[in-house]
Design an enzyme around this catalytic site. Sequence first.
Site: not given
Ligand code: IMP
Ligand code: MG
Length: 210
Positions: A71, A130, A133, A182-183
């Site tokens: 991403g 990227d 979350d 979600f983007v």
């Molecule tokens: P985390 O591990 O939950 O912090 O998520 C991080 C990863 O989840 C990012 O590097 C993205 O690949 C994916 N991700 C989280 N939110 C989104 C979103 O809104 N759109 C697309 N990918 C997302």
């Molecule tokens: Mg990612």
Amino acid sequence: MQSDIDQVLIPREQIAERVAELAARISRDLVQADHADRVARGTGDTDGRNEASGDEGSGRFEVTLIPILTGSFIFVADLIRHLPIYMQIRLLSVSSYPGRSTSTRGASVNAALTNLPDSLEGQHVLVIDDILDSGNTLKLVNDLLKQKRPASLRTCVLLRKQRPEAMAAHVDYVAFDIPDRFVVGYGLDFDDYYRNLPDIVTLRAEVVDG
Ligand code: IMP
Ligand code: MG
């Protein structure tokens, strides 16, 4: 593809402007940290001249940049062209949103697409992702990289969702805080599509749920 877009959240011009601004801050911080390091170690000159020329004195200043795939690839490509410092790029691939899911399933490293060195000793590391979350990805990556003993470890994300887990996670640089939605676009995907959209957008519900 355009007809799948619900709303443009961050248009390309705004992204470009903010990326340049953030890059200026990052390079300022990194050069300052390097200078403080040299003063603390009593090496190199301390009047700041070597940082400008970059390659004299006791070793030049450089960083190891670690983009988290997939991403961050567009963000990184734009950001590094505003970072006029010596850098090596090492890749780290982490999966967290498999296929058509729009919420995290826990993060894991994809070894086949990763080329980290065994040791990062003495390296100033900047990790770039990227979006922040749940925070699982950055936690996994930080734990992994700390074992490689870098001299310093900084993290940078393009987006941070305004949800408690993301706001509580430690990150050094954030380009934009966004609502918890979600983007896609500018590198972010849904089921591996839409990364090539130049703006950061939300998708129509039928596309995501269908
Ligand atoms: P985390 O591990 O939950 O912090 O998520 C991080 C990863 O989840 C990012 O590097 C993205 O690949 C994916 N991700 C989280 N939110 C989104 C979103 O809104 N759109 C697309 N990918 C997302
Ligand atoms: Mg990612």
